[in-house]
Design a protein around this motif. Structure first.
Motif, short mmCIF file in Angstrom:
data_model
loop_
_atom_site.label_atom_id
_atom_site.label_comp_id
_atom_site.label_asym_id
_atom_site.label_seq_id
_atom_site.Cartn_x
_atom_site.Cartn_y
_atom_site.Cartn_z
N LYS A 152 8.98 33.75 82.19
CA LYS A 152 8.81 35.17 81.87
C LYS A 152 7.60 35.45 80.97
N SER A 153 6.66 34.51 80.96
CA SER A 153 5.47 34.67 80.10
C SER A 153 4.25 35.15 80.85
N GLY A 154 4.40 35.38 82.17
CA GLY A 154 3.24 35.77 82.96
C GLY A 154 2.83 34.67 83.94
N THR A 155 3.79 33.83 84.30
CA THR A 155 3.56 32.72 85.23
C THR A 155 2.94 33.20 86.53
N THR A 156 3.58 34.19 87.14
CA THR A 156 3.16 34.67 88.46
C THR A 156 1.79 35.33 88.35
N TRP A 157 1.58 36.00 87.26
CA TRP A 157 0.29 36.65 87.01
C TRP A 157 -0.83 35.60 86.98
N THR A 189 -4.03 43.16 89.30
CA THR A 189 -3.41 44.20 88.48
C THR A 189 -1.92 44.26 88.80
N PHE A 190 -1.17 44.81 87.88
CA PHE A 190 0.28 44.93 88.07
C PHE A 190 0.59 45.72 89.35
N GLU A 191 -0.12 46.81 89.54
CA GLU A 191 0.15 47.69 90.70
C GLU A 191 -0.10 46.94 92.00
N LYS A 192 -1.21 46.22 92.08
CA LYS A 192 -1.54 45.49 93.31
C LYS A 192 -0.51 44.38 93.56
N MET A 193 -0.16 43.67 92.49
CA MET A 193 0.77 42.56 92.66
C MET A 193 2.17 43.06 93.00
N LYS A 194 2.54 44.18 92.43
CA LYS A 194 3.88 44.74 92.69
C LYS A 194 4.05 45.05 94.19
N ASP A 195 2.94 45.46 94.82
CA ASP A 195 2.99 45.80 96.25
C ASP A 195 2.74 44.61 97.16
N ASN A 196 2.40 43.48 96.58
CA ASN A 196 2.07 42.31 97.40
C ASN A 196 3.34 41.48 97.63
N THR A 197 3.82 41.49 98.88
CA THR A 197 5.08 40.76 99.17
C THR A 197 4.93 39.26 98.99
N MET A 198 3.70 38.79 98.88
CA MET A 198 3.48 37.35 98.69
C MET A 198 3.59 36.93 97.22
N LEU A 239 -5.71 27.97 75.68
CA LEU A 239 -4.55 28.75 75.26
C LEU A 239 -4.85 30.23 75.49
N LEU A 240 -4.00 30.87 76.26
CA LEU A 240 -4.16 32.30 76.51
C LEU A 240 -2.84 33.00 76.23
N THR A 241 -2.89 34.28 75.97
CA THR A 241 -1.64 35.02 75.84
C THR A 241 -1.56 36.11 76.90
N TYR A 242 -0.32 36.44 77.22
CA TYR A 242 -0.06 37.56 78.14
C TYR A 242 -0.73 38.81 77.58
N GLU A 243 -0.66 38.93 76.26
CA GLU A 243 -1.20 40.13 75.61
C GLU A 243 -2.71 40.24 75.80
N TYR A 297 -2.42 27.15 79.19
CA TYR A 297 -1.08 27.42 78.64
C TYR A 297 -1.02 28.89 78.25
N THR A 298 -0.17 29.64 78.93
CA THR A 298 -0.08 31.08 78.68
C THR A 298 1.20 31.38 77.89
N VAL A 299 1.03 32.03 76.76
CA VAL A 299 2.13 32.32 75.85
C VAL A 299 2.33 33.84 75.80
N ARG A 300 3.58 34.27 75.60
CA ARG A 300 3.86 35.71 75.50
C ARG A 300 4.76 35.95 74.30
N ASP A 301 4.64 37.13 73.75
CA ASP A 301 5.53 37.53 72.64
C ASP A 301 6.98 37.26 73.06
N PRO A 302 7.67 36.39 72.32
CA PRO A 302 9.02 36.00 72.76
C PRO A 302 10.00 37.17 72.82
#
Ligand code: A3P
Length: 288
Positions: free
Chosen positions: A45-50, A220-229, A182-186, A119-124
């Motif tokens: 849930k840290s942005g893996t798919t992103w 972008t979130f919008e493009k990925m949300k519509d991408n069934t892949m 090291l990157l963050t979701y933010e 390594y992508t980290v997100r606010d827990p």
């Protein structure tokens, strides 16, 4: 979480059925990391798919064709998932591989290789909220009615892939021993283009301006949300029911503020302070 849904391996919990002891042992002890491998490592849930989508687009020089025709988990497969490991392994060099593994369970051969790790980290706190909604989507997780009920389990590490604190402390602890960005979701959220350029720089990948534009536009979130892949809508409902809660749900940073009560914040802050007291690193959310 009911412990019957989980498999425990060396102190870490894995959703049973998707993971097997043999595969985890194989990943840790036998998987041969190559010097030109590129790993994207995240706590869930840290942005893996992103990050998978970004890397996939960078790999294809911004051409979105592969991202629109091949499922994301096949493009950048997980080393530890029983059904995907062979795909991860069989890729021609340069291999792009995902992992949620904590450092102590990661393929040991990484530590004698020059492979690159992002390594992508997100606010827990945002992870906790995202995980709560994900437990509606994922058939292998018990859905808890209230985020309040998930908080103590999260703080004790009784969730998939164990403790966020252990995961982050572990990977931060080896950041000078491995070739790690090291990157963050933010950061991705605040400056996607700048982050894409940092990733390209780390990978030694030169993209022209149009290619960078295309990576950014298609990640972008919008493009990925519509991408069934990559929106997990093609996966069987038994595993992921995106009608109950979409996999790409809200896609913002700071959503925890809409869900945490003052008591939750207090208990979270105390646990965070204690667990992170010896960590010599400040995240963007530590400064707020
Ligand atoms: P939310 O539930 O907060 O919306 P993972 O892939 O590690 O499981 O992480 C999923 C989280 O990343 C979800 O968070 C999802 O919406 C978010 N996410 C995925 N792609 C994103 C994007 N392009 N932009 C912003 N957030 C994204």
């Amino acid at each position: 979480m009911s412990s019957s849904n989980f498999l425990e391996y060396r102190g870490c919990l894995f959703p049973a059925g998707h993971y097997e002891i043999d595969s985890l042992e194989y990943a840790r002890n036998e998987f041969q990391v190559r010097k030109d491998d590129i790993f994207s490592i995240t706590y869930p849930k840290s942005g893996t798919t992103w990050m998978q989508e970004i890397l996939s687009l960078i790999r294809s020089d911004g051409d979105p064709n592969v991202s629109r025709t091949v499922p994301v988990w096949e493009r950048i497969p997980w080393v530890e998932v029983t059904s995907l490991r062979k795909k991860a392994e069989a890729q021609p060099s340069t291999r792009f591989i995902s992992s949620h593994l904590p450092v102590h369970l990661f393929p040991k051969s990484l530590f004698t290789s020059e492979a690159k790790v992002i390594y992508t980290v997100r606010d827990p706190r945002d992870i906790l909220v995202s995980l709560h909604f994900f437990s509606r989507t994922a058939g292998f997780l018990d859905e808890l009615d209230k985020i309040e009920d998930l908080l103590p389990k999260f703080l004790r590490g009784e969730v998939l892939f164990g403790s966020w604190f252990d995961h982050v402390r572990g990977w931060l602890g080896v950041r000078n021993q491995v070739n790690l960005l090291l990157l963050t979701y933010e950061e991705l959220f605040q400056d996607l283009r700048g982050s894409v350029l940092r990733i390209c720089n780390f990978l030694g990948k030169e993209l022209n301006e149009a290619a960078v534009d295309s990576v950014v536009e298609n990640a972008t979130f919008e493009k990925m949300k519509d991408n069934t892949m990559c929106n997990y809508s093609t996966v069987s409902k038994k595993h992921f029911d995106v009608q109950k809660s979409p996999f790409l749900r809200k896609g913002i940073s700071g959503d925890w503020k809409n869900h945490f009560t003052p008591a939750m914040s207090e208990s979270f802050d105390a646990a965070y302070k204690e667990a992170m007291k010896d960590v010599n690193f400040k995240f963007i959310w530590d400064q707020c």
